[in-house]
Design a protein around this motif. Structure first.
Motif, PDB file in Angstrom:
ATOM      1  N   THR B  65       0.823  -1.196   0.000  1.00  0.00           N
ATOM      2  CA  THR B  65       0.000   0.000   0.000  1.00  0.00           C
ATOM      3  C   THR B  65       0.863   1.254   0.000  1.00  0.00           C
ATOM      4  O   THR B  65       0.619   2.188  -0.760  1.00  0.00           O
ATOM      5  CB  THR B  65      -0.904  -0.002   1.230  1.00  0.00           C
ATOM      6  OG1 THR B  65      -1.374  -1.321   1.437  1.00  0.00           O
ATOM      7  CG2 THR B  65      -2.057   0.916   1.046  1.00  0.00           C
ATOM      8  N   SER B  68       2.560   2.010  -3.318  1.00  0.00           N
ATOM      9  CA  SER B  68       1.629   2.428  -4.366  1.00  0.00           C
ATOM     10  C   SER B  68       1.231   3.878  -4.163  1.00  0.00           C
ATOM     11  O   SER B  68       1.107   4.645  -5.137  1.00  0.00           O
ATOM     12  CB  SER B  68       0.383   1.547  -4.342  1.00  0.00           C
ATOM     13  OG  SER B  68       0.751   0.216  -4.295  1.00  0.00           O
TER      14      SER B  68
ATOM     15  N   MET C 105      -3.833  -5.056  -5.965  1.00  0.00           N
ATOM     16  CA  MET C 105      -3.821  -3.621  -6.239  1.00  0.00           C
ATOM     17  C   MET C 105      -2.580  -3.227  -7.031  1.00  0.00           C
ATOM     18  O   MET C 105      -2.671  -2.484  -8.008  1.00  0.00           O
ATOM     19  CB  MET C 105      -3.861  -2.867  -4.922  1.00  0.00           C
ATOM     20  CG  MET C 105      -3.618  -1.406  -5.066  1.00  0.00           C
ATOM     21  SD  MET C 105      -3.713  -0.610  -3.494  1.00  0.00           S
ATOM     22  CE  MET C 105      -2.151  -1.043  -2.796  1.00  0.00           C
ATOM     23  N   VAL C 106      -1.417  -3.759  -6.612  1.00  0.00           N
ATOM     24  CA  VAL C 106      -0.180  -3.414  -7.315  1.00  0.00           C
ATOM     25  C   VAL C 106      -0.264  -3.863  -8.767  1.00  0.00           C
ATOM     26  O   VAL C 106       0.141  -3.137  -9.688  1.00  0.00           O
ATOM     27  CB  VAL C 106       1.018  -4.064  -6.609  1.00  0.00           C
ATOM     28  CG1 VAL C 106       2.290  -3.761  -7.348  1.00  0.00           C
ATOM     29  CG2 VAL C 106       1.122  -3.567  -5.198  1.00  0.00           C
ATOM     30  N   LEU C 109      -2.533  -1.599 -10.729  1.00  0.00           N
ATOM     31  CA  LEU C 109      -1.864  -0.311 -10.931  1.00  0.00           C
ATOM     32  C   LEU C 109      -0.825  -0.403 -12.050  1.00  0.00           C
ATOM     33  O   LEU C 109      -0.745   0.465 -12.912  1.00  0.00           O
ATOM     34  CB  LEU C 109      -1.194   0.048  -9.611  1.00  0.00           C
ATOM     35  CG  LEU C 109      -0.809   1.475  -9.336  1.00  0.00           C
ATOM     36  CD1 LEU C 109      -1.072   1.735  -7.890  1.00  0.00           C
ATOM     37  CD2 LEU C 109       0.635   1.664  -9.628  1.00  0.00           C
ATOM     38  N   TRP C 125      -5.344   4.337 -11.295  1.00  0.00           N
ATOM     39  CA  TRP C 125      -5.294   5.196 -10.098  1.00  0.00           C
ATOM     40  C   TRP C 125      -6.599   5.126  -9.327  1.00  0.00           C
ATOM     41  O   TRP C 125      -6.608   5.202  -8.109  1.00  0.00           O
ATOM     42  CB  TRP C 125      -4.974   6.639 -10.476  1.00  0.00           C
ATOM     43  CG  TRP C 125      -3.615   6.867 -11.056  1.00  0.00           C
ATOM     44  CD1 TRP C 125      -3.339   7.587 -12.164  1.00  0.00           C
ATOM     45  CD2 TRP C 125      -2.353   6.396 -10.565  1.00  0.00           C
ATOM     46  NE1 TRP C 125      -1.985   7.595 -12.404  1.00  0.00           N
ATOM     47  CE2 TRP C 125      -1.364   6.878 -11.440  1.00  0.00           C
ATOM     48  CE3 TRP C 125      -1.952   5.620  -9.488  1.00  0.00           C
ATOM     49  CZ2 TRP C 125      -0.009   6.603 -11.271  1.00  0.00           C
ATOM     50  CZ3 TRP C 125      -0.606   5.347  -9.316  1.00  0.00           C
ATOM     51  CH2 TRP C 125       0.338   5.840 -10.207  1.00  0.00           C
ATOM     52  N   LEU C 128      -6.482   2.259  -7.101  1.00  0.00           N
ATOM     53  CA  LEU C 128      -5.633   2.495  -5.931  1.00  0.00           C
ATOM     54  C   LEU C 128      -6.444   3.103  -4.797  1.00  0.00           C
ATOM     55  O   LEU C 128      -6.450   2.598  -3.661  1.00  0.00           O
ATOM     56  CB  LEU C 128      -4.478   3.414  -6.326  1.00  0.00           C
ATOM     57  CG  LEU C 128      -3.558   3.883  -5.207  1.00  0.00           C
ATOM     58  CD1 LEU C 128      -2.798   2.725  -4.635  1.00  0.00           C
ATOM     59  CD2 LEU C 128      -2.608   4.937  -5.702  1.00  0.00           C
TER      60      LEU C 128
END
Lengths: 101, 173, 300
Positions: B65, B68, C105-106, C109, C125, C128
């Protein structure tokens, strides 16, 4: 021997972090250097826990505190960066000489 | 420590160093942030190789997290986030490279020339570790842990209040 | 049961689950029930030409689909299907689920950044923000189940639900976990990163051929993993009368997945600002309340 290996790896990471802090112009990149240095510190602590005092859990707790510090450093740093970008339009450290008293 | 664990430890250490180096050597900002993520995740994997299971997994989770968020702030604040303009984002090259190398070499010397004494061979099982860490946090080191929590609160308030625009900005002056 | 048999049964059931989920998704989106549809669709994607955009970030473009499916599979590996030890029995299994799902999530992204396209980047984004907002309720809901079991090992969490399932014991936690899982798997009420209609495919717009196939299968694996996690954490895992433990887990997982797709068929996409406001203003305080609730129940 294992302890020396881990400490050496952490030392190299710390050196890279110092290079980043000194050599980069952007505030966010400088923060990345600080994060690398803190990561190296955490690595040292876990190595000391594993190879010297496996029964002492204050060391693991110290690692948790450092993780907290990393998150806080990021939060406050981004707060400052946002404000700086809003007022001056840039977060370059070269252009921040007006902060000098 | 078993040979497999040692090999894994060295491997992930090299991965961490390589990606830590890439952070400052690439001009694409998202690549830079995600290299830092890879470096931090490799450090987490080293924790796992050193049998600190909780800390390793926590490190791997938190950094995903955090880095990012780094990536999005990088693209917001950099003049050349994609790295296609080929801008040079560094200054005072020789002092910083020299400083990094000298400090790194000093720390390596300290690590290499100290007599560290006997190495511990056994660590508690992960179950026991989690229990002991919890007991440490909630008994002996409770004050420290609580103050860390208070610090988080203070930093949250500080960060938000720093980032808020001035009143005059809202009015459009 | 020996470890080998356990592995084989788990892998077979998981694969069957993913296949059935593909059928179910088709049924939920188009209203047609075709059992052979996934095979046809996947084969056609395999044969499709892989078009790559200009000036792309090649490393991320290749890594993103693989990281996506790997993260979902890693989370699935620690979840127990039946009695005995799961594929990997970690003492910190509950934390490990969070850790591997954070890499979804990574991956998204990366996939948003890599193809050098505007819509894809906006989608990346957006995801994210969405996932940071919704990982808070997920983590806190899992924390509450860990509190009840007094252990982070997932087998112990299932054991702790012997008498009373967690869905009854902590309904708020279940609701939060359920909705946040939908947000994590970007199923329709929360499908902001792909958003067909406003973002023209979003993150997945620039992916074709094998990479798109990996993304599609990866998303089904993700939905399957999240349904399995809901079953293990809140619906009592393998507990149930008459049938063997594997069958119970499998049936409950499919039921949860069906309810995911059922809701997503009829729900309207949420605007991104209300999505974030709901999470930070209502879901996170509710998750804290849930932890307090479980704490009080445990002390009584």
């Amino acid at each position: 021997m294992e302890l020396t290996i881990v400490l050496t790896i952490a030392a190299i990471l710390f050196g890279i972090g110092i290079y980043g802090v000194l050599g980069q112009t952007n505030l966010v990149m400088i923060m990345m250097g600080v994060e690398l240095m803190l990561g190296a510190a955490m690595l040292n602590l876990v190595a000391f826990w594993r190879f010297m005092h496996p029964q002492t859990f204050s060391l693991q707790m110290f690692v948790l505190v450092i993780m907290t510090v990393m998150a806080l450093e990021a939060a406050v740093g981004f707060g400052i960066a946002t404000q700086r970008f809003r007022s001056k339009g840039s977060v370059e450290s070269e252009e921040a000489s007006d902060l000098k008293g | 420590m078993s040979t497999t664990a040692l090999i894994l430890l060295i491997f992930f250490g090299l991965v961490a160093i390589w990606f830590g180096w890439r952070v400052f050597m690439t001009s694409s900002m998202v690549r830079s942030a995600l290299s830092l993520l890879a470096s931090m995740a490799a450090i987490g994997a080293m924790f796992l190789a050193m049998e600190a299971e909780f800390l390793g997994i926590l490190q791997i989770m938190m950094m995903a997290t955090e880095m990012s968020i780094m990536a999005i702030f990088m693209t917001m604040f950099m003049m050349d986030p994609g790295g296609m303009g080929g801008m040079d984002m560094s200054h005072q090259k020789i002092p910083s490279i020299g400083g990094g190398m000298i400090v790194g070499a000093l720390v390596v010397c300290i690590a290499a020339f100290t007599a560290w004494g006997n190495m511990a061979l056994e660590v508690p099982l992960p179950d026991k570790q989690n229990y002991d860490l919890g007991m440490e946090l909630m008994k002996r080191s409770m004050m420290i842990f609580e103050s860390a929590g208070t610090t988080i609160l203070v930093a949250m308030i500080a960060a938000v209040s720093t980032a808020l625009p001035y009143k005059s900005d809202i009015d459009g002056n | 049961m020996s470890q080998t048999v356990y592995w084989i049964v788990t892998i077979l059931l998981f694969t069957a689950g993913v296949y059935l989920l593909a059928v179910m998704e088709r049924w939920a989106v188009y209203g047609r029930l075709e059992l052979t549809y996934p095979v046809k669709s996947w084969l056609s994607l395999l044969g499709q030409e892989s078009v790559t955009p200009r000036k792309l970030d090649m490393v991320f473009y290749e890594t993103a689909p693989l990281l996506f499916i790997t993260a979902a599979l890693l989370a699935a590996m620690v979840l127990p299907f039946g009695q005995g030890s799961p594929a990997i029995d970690l003492a910190t299994g509950a934390l490990f689920i969070n850790a591997s799902l954070a890499y979804v999530m990574v991956a998204v992204l990366m996939a948003g950044w890599a193809p050098n396209g505007v819509y894809a980047m906006v989608g990346g984004w957006r995801f994210l923000g969405q996932l940071i907002a919704y990982s808070m309720p997920i983590v806190m809901a899992i924390t509450a189940t860990v509190m009840r079991a007094e252990s982070m090992a997932l087998t112990k969490i299932v054991d702790s639900q012997q008498g009373l399932w967690n869905i009854v014991y902590q309904p708020v936690g279940f609701l939060l976990f359920y909705l946040s899982s939908m947000a994590l798997a970007f199923l329709p009420p929360f499908d902001l990163p792909v958003a067909p209609g406003t973002l023209a495919g979003g993150v997945l717009a620039e992916f074709t051929g094998v990479r798109l196939l990996i993304f599609r299968v990866g998303r089904l694996v993700l939905v399957m993993t999240l349904s399995l996690a809901t079953t293990v954490l809140f619906l009592g895992g393998w507990h149930g009368p008459f049938l063997p433990d594997f069958v119970w887990t499998f049936l409950k997982t499919l039921a949860v997945a069906a309810s995911f797709f059922g809701i997503s068929r009829f729900a309207v996409r949420i605007r991104y600002d209300s999505l974030l406001a709901w999470s930070w203003k209502y879901a996170t305080p509710a998750a804290l309340f849930n932890i307090l609730w479980v704490g009080i129940l445990l002390l009584l």
